[in-house]
Design a protein around this motif. Structure first.
Motif, PDB file in Angstrom:
ATOM      1  N   THR A  79      40.222  41.663  48.729  1.00  0.00           N
ATOM      2  CA  THR A  79      39.407  40.730  49.506  1.00  0.00           C
ATOM      3  C   THR A  79      40.228  39.557  50.023  1.00  0.00           C
ATOM      4  OG1 THR A  79      37.579  41.325  48.060  1.00  0.00           O
ATOM      5  CG2 THR A  79      37.294  39.350  49.385  1.00  0.00           C
ATOM      6  N   ASN A  80      40.022  39.222  51.278  1.00  0.00           N
ATOM      7  CA  ASN A  80      40.615  38.017  51.868  1.00  0.00           C
ATOM      8  C   ASN A  80      39.825  36.783  51.425  1.00  0.00           C
ATOM      9  OD1 ASN A  80      42.659  39.281  53.502  1.00  0.00           O
ATOM     10  ND2 ASN A  80      41.001  40.018  54.819  1.00  0.00           N
TER      11      ASN A  80
ATOM     12  N   PRO B 254      32.663  40.949  43.410  1.00  0.00           N
ATOM     13  CA  PRO B 254      33.960  40.684  42.783  1.00  0.00           C
ATOM     14  C   PRO B 254      33.821  39.689  41.625  1.00  0.00           C
ATOM     15  CG  PRO B 254      33.807  39.563  44.892  1.00  0.00           C
ATOM     16  CD  PRO B 254      32.560  40.398  44.746  1.00  0.00           C
ATOM     17  N   ARG B 255      34.870  39.607  40.804  1.00  0.00           N
ATOM     18  CA  ARG B 255      34.879  38.699  39.661  1.00  0.00           C
ATOM     19  C   ARG B 255      36.170  37.884  39.675  1.00  0.00           C
ATOM     20  NH1 ARG B 255      32.867  43.577  38.205  1.00  0.00           N
ATOM     21  NH2 ARG B 255      34.857  44.322  37.437  1.00  0.00           N
ATOM     22  N   PHE B 256      36.293  37.004  40.651  1.00  0.00           N
ATOM     23  CA  PHE B 256      37.457  36.136  40.733  1.00  0.00           C
ATOM     24  C   PHE B 256      37.244  34.914  39.846  1.00  0.00           C
ATOM     25  CE2 PHE B 256      37.602  38.248  44.950  1.00  0.00           C
ATOM     26  CZ  PHE B 256      38.877  38.786  44.877  1.00  0.00           C
ATOM     27  N   PRO B 257      38.299  34.415  39.189  1.00  0.00           N
ATOM     28  CA  PRO B 257      38.163  33.176  38.407  1.00  0.00           C
ATOM     29  C   PRO B 257      37.827  32.001  39.324  1.00  0.00           C
ATOM     30  CG  PRO B 257      40.334  34.204  38.076  1.00  0.00           C
ATOM     31  CD  PRO B 257      39.619  34.996  39.126  1.00  0.00           C
ATOM     32  N   GLU B 258      37.164  30.994  38.799  1.00  0.00           N
ATOM     33  CA  GLU B 258      36.749  29.836  39.603  1.00  0.00           C
ATOM     34  C   GLU B 258      37.923  29.178  40.319  1.00  0.00           C
ATOM     35  OE1 GLU B 258      33.908  28.366  40.734  1.00  0.00           O
ATOM     36  OE2 GLU B 258      33.037  30.210  39.974  1.00  0.00           O
ATOM     37  N   ALA B 259      39.110  29.193  39.724  1.00  0.00           N
ATOM     38  CA  ALA B 259      40.275  28.546  40.332  1.00  0.00           C
ATOM     39  C   ALA B 259      40.800  29.320  41.549  1.00  0.00           C
ATOM     40  CB  ALA B 259      41.382  28.400  39.294  1.00  0.00           C
ATOM     41  N   ASN B 260      40.387  30.562  41.703  1.00  0.00           N
ATOM     42  CA  ASN B 260      40.845  31.395  42.809  1.00  0.00           C
ATOM     43  C   ASN B 260      40.084  31.029  44.077  1.00  0.00           C
ATOM     44  OD1 ASN B 260      41.061  33.719  44.648  1.00  0.00           O
ATOM     45  ND2 ASN B 260      42.001  34.768  42.916  1.00  0.00           N
ATOM     46  N   PRO B 261      40.789  30.869  45.220  1.00  0.00           N
ATOM     47  CA  PRO B 261      40.094  30.543  46.475  1.00  0.00           C
ATOM     48  C   PRO B 261      39.038  31.580  46.870  1.00  0.00           C
ATOM     49  CG  PRO B 261      42.483  30.495  46.790  1.00  0.00           C
ATOM     50  CD  PRO B 261      42.227  30.965  45.394  1.00  0.00           C
ATOM     51  N   ARG B 262      39.150  32.792  46.349  1.00  0.00           N
ATOM     52  CA  ARG B 262      38.191  33.846  46.672  1.00  0.00           C
ATOM     53  C   ARG B 262      36.949  33.828  45.768  1.00  0.00           C
ATOM     54  NH1 ARG B 262      43.311  35.401  47.376  1.00  0.00           N
ATOM     55  NH2 ARG B 262      43.847  36.581  49.224  1.00  0.00           N
ATOM     56  N   SER B 263      36.853  32.873  44.877  1.00  0.00           N
ATOM     57  CA  SER B 263      35.726  32.842  43.930  1.00  0.00           C
ATOM     58  C   SER B 263      34.381  32.687  44.637  1.00  0.00           C
ATOM     59  CB  SER B 263      35.916  31.742  42.888  1.00  0.00           C
ATOM     60  OG  SER B 263      35.884  30.468  43.491  1.00  0.00           O
ATOM     61  N   ALA B 264      34.360  32.131  45.840  1.00  0.00           N
ATOM     62  CA  ALA B 264      33.107  32.030  46.594  1.00  0.00           C
ATOM     63  C   ALA B 264      32.561  33.422  46.925  1.00  0.00           C
ATOM     64  CB  ALA B 264      33.325  31.234  47.879  1.00  0.00           C
ATOM     65  N   CYS B 265      33.433  34.421  46.941  1.00  0.00           N
ATOM     66  CA  CYS B 265      33.017  35.798  47.238  1.00  0.00           C
ATOM     67  C   CYS B 265      32.254  36.431  46.073  1.00  0.00           C
ATOM     68  CB  CYS B 265      34.234  36.661  47.562  1.00  0.00           C
ATOM     69  SG  CYS B 265      35.242  36.031  48.925  1.00  0.00           S
ATOM     70  N   ASN B 266      32.309  35.820  44.882  1.00  0.00           N
ATOM     71  CA  ASN B 266      31.639  36.378  43.710  1.00  0.00           C
ATOM     72  C   ASN B 266      30.126  36.467  43.887  1.00  0.00           C
ATOM     73  OD1 ASN B 266      34.177  36.434  42.582  1.00  0.00           O
ATOM     74  ND2 ASN B 266      33.801  34.802  41.124  1.00  0.00           N
ATOM     75  N   ARG B 267      29.585  35.717  44.820  1.00  0.00           N
ATOM     76  CA  ARG B 267      28.133  35.680  45.014  1.00  0.00           C
ATOM     77  C   ARG B 267      27.636  36.666  46.070  1.00  0.00           C
ATOM     78  NH1 ARG B 267      29.937  30.557  44.146  1.00  0.00           N
ATOM     79  NH2 ARG B 267      30.132  29.981  46.318  1.00  0.00           N
TER      80      ARG B 267
END
Length: 125
Positions: free
Chosen positions: A37-38, A69-82
């Motif tokens: 994921t970008n 996805p399950r990105f850690p909160e510190a990852n810029p892609r964490s907004a994609c978790n929702r």
């Protein structure tokens, strides 16, 4: 002390990585999901997922599907978790009535060239 805690953490992660997945006989078990994921949540390319070692007492199906996805909160892609992003999923189903151990090995190749081999001991109950 820090070294002891680090070693203990590594041992626990190895033990948990080797723990059997448990499933009722004949019921589906999601083994693995993969995605690339970008930061804007668009796909960075397809992940190739294949069965390297088939189970003896069941089957594995692989399909393209939207996954959370399950990105850690510190990852810029964490907004994609929702939201769902393009991905691939492997699911195991045992033979009807089979009880006992089974084993699957999957290989995933990510668009950037990284590959992983994942082993799944499965306990069918």
């Amino acid at each position: 002390m820090r070294i002891v805690l680090t070693c203990l953490g590594l041992l626990l992660s190895v033990v948990s990585a080797q723990a059997d997945k448990v499933v009722a006989s004949g019921k589906p078990l999601m083994l693995y999901e993969a995605y690339s994921t970008n930061p804007d949540c668009s796909s960075a390319g397809n992940v190739v997922l294949r069965v390297a070692q088939s189970p003896e007492h069941g089957r594995v199906s692989i399909r393209q599907i939207g996954v959370f996805p399950r990105f850690p909160e510190a990852n810029p892609r964490s907004a994609c978790n929702r939201r769902r992003v393009p991905g691939v999923q492997a699911t195991y189903v045992s033979q009807r009535g089979y009880l006992g151990p089974d084993y699957v090995v999957l290989e995933a190749l990510f668009p950037a060239g990284r590959g992983v081999r994942i082993r799944f001991p499965i306990r069918v109950m």
